[in-house]
Design a protein around this motif. Structure first.
Motif, PDB file in Angstrom:
ATOM      1  N   GLN A  26       0.977  -1.133   0.104  1.00 44.57           N
ATOM      2  CA  GLN A  26       0.345  -0.119   0.394  1.00 44.57           C
ATOM      3  C   GLN A  26       1.332   1.563  -0.352  1.00 44.57           C
ATOM      4  O   GLN A  26       1.945   1.470   0.999  1.00 44.57           O
ATOM      5  CB  GLN A  26      -1.132   0.019   1.454  1.00 44.57           C
ATOM      6  CG  GLN A  26      -1.947  -1.672   1.208  1.00 44.57           C
ATOM      7  CD  GLN A  26      -2.919  -1.067   0.480  1.00 44.57           C
ATOM      8  OE1 GLN A  26      -3.636  -0.365   0.083  1.00 44.57           O
ATOM      9  NE2 GLN A  26      -3.585  -2.146  -0.760  1.00 44.57           N
ATOM     10  N   PHE A  27       0.703   2.032  -0.894  1.00 46.93           N
ATOM     11  CA  PHE A  27       1.477   3.420  -0.821  1.00 46.93           C
ATOM     12  C   PHE A  27       0.724   4.873  -0.976  1.00 46.93           C
ATOM     13  O   PHE A  27      -0.302   4.558  -0.705  1.00 46.93           O
ATOM     14  CB  PHE A  27       1.549   3.755  -2.234  1.00 46.93           C
ATOM     15  CG  PHE A  27       2.928   2.626  -3.037  1.00 46.93           C
ATOM     16  CD1 PHE A  27       3.899   2.131  -1.825  1.00 46.93           C
ATOM     17  CD2 PHE A  27       2.370   1.233  -3.879  1.00 46.93           C
ATOM     18  CE1 PHE A  27       4.685   1.275  -2.721  1.00 46.93           C
ATOM     19  CE2 PHE A  27       3.571   0.491  -4.615  1.00 46.93           C
ATOM     20  CZ  PHE A  27       4.693   0.277  -3.837  1.00 46.93           C
ATOM     21  N   SER A  28       1.256   5.482   0.286  1.00 46.59           N
ATOM     22  CA  SER A  28       0.346   6.627   0.656  1.00 46.59           C
ATOM     23  C   SER A  28      -0.042   7.390  -0.615  1.00 46.59           C
ATOM     24  O   SER A  28       1.568   7.502  -1.164  1.00 46.59           O
ATOM     25  CB  SER A  28       0.885   7.139   2.113  1.00 46.59           C
ATOM     26  OG  SER A  28       1.931   7.465   1.578  1.00 46.59           O
ATOM     27  N   MET A  29      -0.439   8.560  -0.469  1.00 44.18           N
ATOM     28  CA  MET A  29      -0.243   9.877  -1.305  1.00 44.18           C
ATOM     29  C   MET A  29       0.808  10.260  -1.011  1.00 44.18           C
ATOM     30  O   MET A  29       1.872  11.317  -2.243  1.00 44.18           O
ATOM     31  CB  MET A  29      -1.692  11.018  -1.614  1.00 44.18           C
ATOM     32  CG  MET A  29      -2.804  10.141  -1.792  1.00 44.18           C
ATOM     33  SD  MET A  29      -2.345   9.779  -4.123  1.00 44.18           S
ATOM     34  CE  MET A  29      -1.966  10.757  -4.620  1.00 44.18           C
ATOM     35  N   ALA A  30       1.701  10.457  -0.130  1.00 43.95           N
ATOM     36  CA  ALA A  30       2.648  11.253   0.343  1.00 43.95           C
ATOM     37  C   ALA A  30       3.693  10.471  -0.163  1.00 43.95           C
ATOM     38  O   ALA A  30       4.924  11.542  -1.446  1.00 43.95           O
ATOM     39  CB  ALA A  30       2.430  11.589   2.095  1.00 43.95           C
ATOM     40  N   LEU A  31       4.059   9.368   0.256  1.00 40.77           N
ATOM     41  CA  LEU A  31       5.266   8.809  -0.754  1.00 40.77           C
ATOM     42  C   LEU A  31       4.758   8.864  -1.870  1.00 40.77           C
ATOM     43  O   LEU A  31       5.959   8.870  -2.886  1.00 40.77           O
ATOM     44  CB  LEU A  31       5.045   6.996  -0.254  1.00 40.77           C
ATOM     45  CG  LEU A  31       6.027   6.536  -1.029  1.00 40.77           C
ATOM     46  CD1 LEU A  31       7.623   7.158  -0.765  1.00 40.77           C
ATOM     47  CD2 LEU A  31       5.973   4.814  -0.957  1.00 40.77           C
ATOM     48  N   ARG A  33       3.797  11.436  -3.901  1.00 41.86           N
ATOM     49  CA  ARG A  33       4.313  13.083  -3.983  1.00 41.86           C
ATOM     50  C   ARG A  33       5.807  13.245  -4.248  1.00 41.86           C
ATOM     51  O   ARG A  33       6.378  13.723  -4.618  1.00 41.86           O
ATOM     52  CB  ARG A  33       4.009  13.421  -3.555  1.00 41.86           C
ATOM     53  CG  ARG A  33       1.961  14.508  -4.222  1.00 41.86           C
ATOM     54  CD  ARG A  33       1.217  15.314  -3.248  1.00 41.86           C
ATOM     55  NE  ARG A  33       1.366  14.798  -1.702  1.00 41.86           N
ATOM     56  CZ  ARG A  33       0.091  14.681  -0.598  1.00 41.86           C
ATOM     57  NH1 ARG A  33      -0.824  15.527  -1.385  1.00 41.86           N
ATOM     58  NH2 ARG A  33       0.086  14.321  -0.113  1.00 41.86           N
TER      59      ARG A  33
END
Length: 124
Positions: A26-31, A33
């Protein structure tokens, strides 16, 4: 030799139903960006290096630089880019991005004019 899909299926069979390789990370949107802007920044560094490389023969001829002096000019260009990045981060937080971008653009324009007027290595 087994085909790629066959190898994957064999690994899953051997690992059983609890295989970790079946779980998707799972990748966060912060990562996302950070990765996108990091890649964009590296592309700009590469572009800048290409521009400097292309302009260097003309600069060497115009300003009468030897090889060592040209290497110093290029190295200082990269060093100041790294330093300004480190300095720019706290300024972005303190002053806001818009103010920092405008200031950086003005410094860039002033530097370009200064370099255009350079008559020798000492000015560069």
């Amino acid at each position: 030799p087994m085909a790629g899909k066959d190898v994957h299926d064999k690994i899953l069979e051997d690992a059983g139903d609890d295989a970790l390789c079946e779980q998707r990370p799972q990748f966060s949107m912060a990562l996302v960006r950070v990765v996108i802007f990091g890649c964009w920044g590296m592309a700009l560094v590469g572009y800048n290096t290409g521009i400097v490389s292309g302009a260097m023969p003309l600069i060497r001829e115009d300003v009468k630089l030897d090889t060592r002096q040209a290497q110093i000019v290029v190295s200082i260009t990269l060093l100041t880019a790294a330093i300004s990045t480190v300095i720019g981060i706290p300024f972005n937080s303190a002053c806001g991005r818009k103010q920092v971008i405008v200031t950086a653009a003005l410094v860039y324009m002033a530097g370009s004019l200064f370099i255009a007027c350079a008559q020798g290595f000492g000015f560069l």
